[in-house]
Design a protein around this motif. Sequence first.
Motif, PDB file in Angstrom:
ATOM      1  N   LYS A  83       0.842  -1.197   0.000  1.00 35.30           N
ATOM      2  CA  LYS A  83       0.000   0.000   0.000  1.00 35.30           C
ATOM      3  C   LYS A  83       0.877   1.246   0.000  1.00 35.30           C
ATOM      4  N   TRP A  84       0.347   2.285  -0.614  1.00 38.00           N
ATOM      5  CA  TRP A  84       0.946   3.609  -0.501  1.00 38.00           C
ATOM      6  C   TRP A  84       0.301   4.329   0.683  1.00 38.00           C
ATOM      7  N   TRP A  85       1.143   4.880   1.538  1.00 37.05           N
ATOM      8  CA  TRP A  85       0.670   5.641   2.696  1.00 37.05           C
ATOM      9  C   TRP A  85       1.049   7.101   2.498  1.00 37.05           C
ATOM     10  N   MET A  86       0.090   7.978   2.674  1.00 34.18           N
ATOM     11  CA  MET A  86       0.330   9.412   2.508  1.00 34.18           C
ATOM     12  C   MET A  86       0.131  10.128   3.843  1.00 34.18           C
ATOM     13  N   PHE A  87       1.201  10.768   4.314  1.00 32.60           N
ATOM     14  CA  PHE A  87       1.139  11.625   5.496  1.00 32.60           C
ATOM     15  C   PHE A  87       1.050  13.072   5.015  1.00 32.60           C
ATOM     16  N   THR A  88       0.118  13.834   5.540  1.00 32.21           N
ATOM     17  CA  THR A  88       0.040  15.251   5.172  1.00 32.21           C
ATOM     18  C   THR A  88      -0.691  16.030   6.257  1.00 32.21           C
ATOM     19  N   ASN A  89      -0.222  17.228   6.525  1.00 29.93           N
ATOM     20  CA  ASN A  89      -0.945  18.106   7.446  1.00 29.93           C
ATOM     21  C   ASN A  89      -2.081  18.792   6.695  1.00 29.93           C
ATOM     22  N   ILE A  90      -3.241  18.850   7.336  1.00 30.25           N
ATOM     23  CA  ILE A  90      -4.416  19.451   6.707  1.00 30.25           C
ATOM     24  C   ILE A  90      -5.008  20.505   7.639  1.00 30.25           C
ATOM     25  N   LYS A  91      -5.356  21.629   7.052  1.00 27.15           N
ATOM     26  CA  LYS A  91      -6.100  22.672   7.763  1.00 27.15           C
ATOM     27  C   LYS A  91      -7.563  22.512   7.385  1.00 27.15           C
ATOM     28  N   GLU A  92      -8.351  21.947   8.297  1.00 31.08           N
ATOM     29  CA  GLU A  92      -9.758  21.662   7.991  1.00 31.08           C
ATOM     30  C   GLU A  92     -10.617  22.914   7.976  1.00 31.08           C
ATOM     31  N   ASN A  93     -10.300  23.868   8.844  1.00 33.06           N
ATOM     32  CA  ASN A  93     -11.163  25.033   9.018  1.00 33.06           C
ATOM     33  C   ASN A  93     -10.409  26.313   8.691  1.00 33.06           C
ATOM     34  N   GLU A  94     -11.034  27.178   7.925  1.00 35.87           N
ATOM     35  CA  GLU A  94     -10.441  28.477   7.637  1.00 35.87           C
ATOM     36  C   GLU A  94     -10.214  29.214   8.949  1.00 35.87           C
ATOM     37  N   GLY A  95      -9.024  29.774   9.114  1.00 38.86           N
ATOM     38  CA  GLY A  95      -8.682  30.446  10.361  1.00 38.86           C
ATOM     39  C   GLY A  95      -7.795  29.614  11.261  1.00 38.86           C
ATOM     40  N   ALA A  96      -7.731  28.293  11.014  1.00 37.49           N
ATOM     41  CA  ALA A  96      -6.861  27.419  11.797  1.00 37.49           C
ATOM     42  C   ALA A  96      -5.450  27.430  11.210  1.00 37.49           C
ATOM     43  N   SER A  97      -4.546  26.682  11.838  1.00 38.51           N
ATOM     44  CA  SER A  97      -3.162  26.588  11.380  1.00 38.51           C
ATOM     45  C   SER A  97      -2.952  25.275  10.633  1.00 38.51           C
ATOM     46  N   HIS A 133      -0.046  23.770  10.805  1.00 37.24           N
ATOM     47  CA  HIS A 133       1.118  23.158  11.460  1.00 37.24           C
ATOM     48  C   HIS A 133       0.750  22.053  12.442  1.00 37.24           C
ATOM     49  N   GLU A 134      -0.530  21.853  12.740  1.00 39.49           N
ATOM     50  CA  GLU A 134      -0.876  21.165  13.985  1.00 39.49           C
ATOM     51  C   GLU A 134      -1.503  19.788  13.848  1.00 39.49           C
ATOM     52  N   GLU A 135      -2.095  19.448  12.696  1.00 40.65           N
ATOM     53  CA  GLU A 135      -2.814  18.181  12.616  1.00 40.65           C
ATOM     54  C   GLU A 135      -2.355  17.367  11.413  1.00 40.65           C
ATOM     55  N   LEU A 136      -1.879  16.150  11.707  1.00 38.52           N
ATOM     56  CA  LEU A 136      -1.363  15.236  10.693  1.00 38.52           C
ATOM     57  C   LEU A 136      -2.425  14.202  10.344  1.00 38.52           C
ATOM     58  N   PHE A 137      -2.679  14.053   9.046  1.00 40.15           N
ATOM     59  CA  PHE A 137      -3.658  13.093   8.548  1.00 40.15           C
ATOM     60  C   PHE A 137      -2.939  12.009   7.748  1.00 40.15           C
ATOM     61  N   LEU A 138      -3.517  10.819   7.767  1.00 42.19           N
ATOM     62  CA  LEU A 138      -2.946   9.671   7.067  1.00 42.19           C
ATOM     63  C   LEU A 138      -3.985   9.109   6.099  1.00 42.19           C
ATOM     64  N   PHE A 139      -3.540   8.797   4.882  1.00 38.80           N
ATOM     65  CA  PHE A 139      -4.388   8.193   3.857  1.00 38.80           C
ATOM     66  C   PHE A 139      -3.645   7.006   3.257  1.00 38.80           C
ATOM     67  N   TYR A 140      -4.387   6.104   2.625  1.00 31.72           N
ATOM     68  CA  TYR A 140      -3.723   4.979   1.971  1.00 31.72           C
ATOM     69  C   TYR A 140      -4.445   4.608   0.682  1.00 31.72           C
ATOM     70  N   SER A 141      -3.678   3.949  -0.207  1.00 29.50           N
ATOM     71  CA  SER A 141      -4.203   3.519  -1.501  1.00 29.50           C
ATOM     72  C   SER A 141      -3.344   2.366  -2.000  1.00 29.50           C
ATOM     73  N   GLU A 142      -3.953   1.427  -2.704  1.00 32.61           N
ATOM     74  CA  GLU A 142      -3.177   0.332  -3.285  1.00 32.61           C
ATOM     75  C   GLU A 142      -2.439   0.779  -4.539  1.00 32.61           C
ATOM     76  N   SER A 143      -2.873   1.893  -5.118  1.00 27.54           N
ATOM     77  CA  SER A 143      -2.234   2.406  -6.332  1.00 27.54           C
ATOM     78  C   SER A 143      -1.752   3.833  -6.102  1.00 27.54           C
ATOM     79  N   LEU A 144      -0.563   4.127  -6.616  1.00 24.60           N
ATOM     80  CA  LEU A 144      -0.074   5.504  -6.560  1.00 24.60           C
ATOM     81  C   LEU A 144      -0.968   6.414  -7.385  1.00 24.60           C
ATOM     82  N   MET A 145      -1.377   5.949  -8.558  1.00 29.31           N
ATOM     83  CA  MET A 145      -2.191   6.746  -9.477  1.00 29.31           C
ATOM     84  C   MET A 145      -3.668   6.625  -9.104  1.00 29.31           C
ATOM     85  N   SER A 146      -4.038   7.248  -8.015  1.00 30.20           N
ATOM     86  CA  SER A 146      -5.411   7.129  -7.536  1.00 30.20           C
ATOM     87  C   SER A 146      -5.945   8.493  -7.124  1.00 30.20           C
TER      88      SER A 146
END
Length: 562
Positions: A433-447, A449-462
């Motif tokens: 599996k491909w695992w993607m780590f990325t910080n996401i700002k869910e709400n306008e006005g937030a930072s 820098h603070e919240e790390l999200f993880l996603f996965y996919s069996e294909s890179l091209m997805s």
Amino acid sequence: MNESLNKPPLKVAVFLSAMEVPAWIYKLLERINDSTYASVEVIVLNGGGDTKTCNEPVHGLLHKGRQSMVTRIQQLQEGFSNRYKSYPDYNEKHDLKTLLNTVSIEVFEPLHGHNEIYFRDDDIKQLEQYDVDVLLNLDENDLRGDVTEAFPYGVWHYIFTDKHTNYQAKPGARETLADWPETSSALLYAGKSLNDDKVITQSYSCPDNTWIHKTNNLNYWKSLSFMPRALERCHRLGKAAFYDELCRNTPHPLFLAKEPPRGFGKLEMLSLLMKKAFQKVQLRINDRLFYEQWFLLFNLNPATSNVLDSYQYILPPKDRFWADPFVIYRDNRYYIFFEELLFAEDRGFLSVMTIDQQGRCSEPEVILKEDYHLSYPFVFEHEGEFFMIPESAQNKTIDLYRCTGFPNQWVHEMTLMKNVHAVDATLFFKDNKWWMFTNIKENEGASSHEELFLFYSESLMSENWVAHPANPIISDVKKARPAGKIIEKNGKLYRPSQNCSRYYGYGLNFNEITVINEHSYQEHTVTSIEPNWDKKVIATHTFNTDHDITIIDGIIRRSHYR
């Protein structure tokens, strides 16, 4: 198939002081109202006019006499800071009558203790008639007593900073004025007393170094997501699994205060304000004499060098900075991909330079420019080809580029995610599996820098990356944001991350990943780097290595006049 889709939504009661609420609460309830996992059944308003006082603590009475002066001083600082408010403003008032116009309203007059409220037995019985699953307490006071055991999922409430310690100080005040490196917020499962609280979510943010409003703006906009996330999790897991998780989150007694409860004294507040004024003057002088510039540092050594003062500096011209270095070893030389930004343009683009075995550097060459800011050129090899995922948060996308002529020819291959404010996407292939780590700002006005999200996919091209059920897997400004490629060493995995607790890009952490699968994620910090090896270097926030080279970046303070 997701079984939660067939479940009825959770029934929610909301406790408020008034129907006119701050913007962050309005957005919170709007999200719940638009969801499939929960619905607001009843609003309970705190009538409060004729309530009794239940045994106000002695320390509250002792502080009461000086509270008005302290409050006036705080309001002076807050009023002055209104000129520098961040937008959207978390505290701007909105009326809930239109949003929740079909929801029943009850008005209770509970008993009041010090920062605590107790519903009368008749009020609890009245509320039970709505058959609600959980009560969300968005009043300023904590709900205690029998009401906390009246609903299947209990009573939830927020704390911002340590309000049990600094109950007379406005949230964010002490952290901002006393230069704390971090502030916190949490969503708690309320017990009958303070000692029985359990943690649903806890998060850490970086305070603004001057303005209370900016500190709170970032913290409150981020924290509004805690309740909707927890409701979705309850709906998906069910009561037993959710409560088991709750107990794991709070395995030990919860101590919220490290010192006796107290507010600001008059002299302390004046001293802190004078200190802040002096800091601003000092900062103005420093800005006239010096400027801050990101630059690159590298070390050629078969073993990763931990002696940072042995690294060679690569200083850019004074009109730009270089940051976010990634490295590929090929043809007996090192290709360094990095962000380049001209101060006059203030828009990042991507460049490459080479370093040979003797440590000699070539001139940079631009490889990718867009109409929006680019940074963090995550370059990697897959099936004999090179790909790159640069940060493009300004475009609200995560884009994949393919290399058609190494190292300087790149074409847009596809967009992996759209309509997302994501920074520093970092991929890793494990267990097919491909695992993607990325910080996401869910709400306008937030930072971001603070919240790390993880996603996965069996294909890179997805275009259909699956969100990890534990998202966000990290909610901590000290260690969330990615800082380079995942490192494999001695059979272990390490995730470099940024420490942004004092300011953006202050330092680095190395976190050992101990569990990563479709259900769980666990890591713990094993070591860290702070910018203390050179008095001119004040930050470092990227770490990468390949073959015999280790490359990092840093901020250096340089003179305007030399």
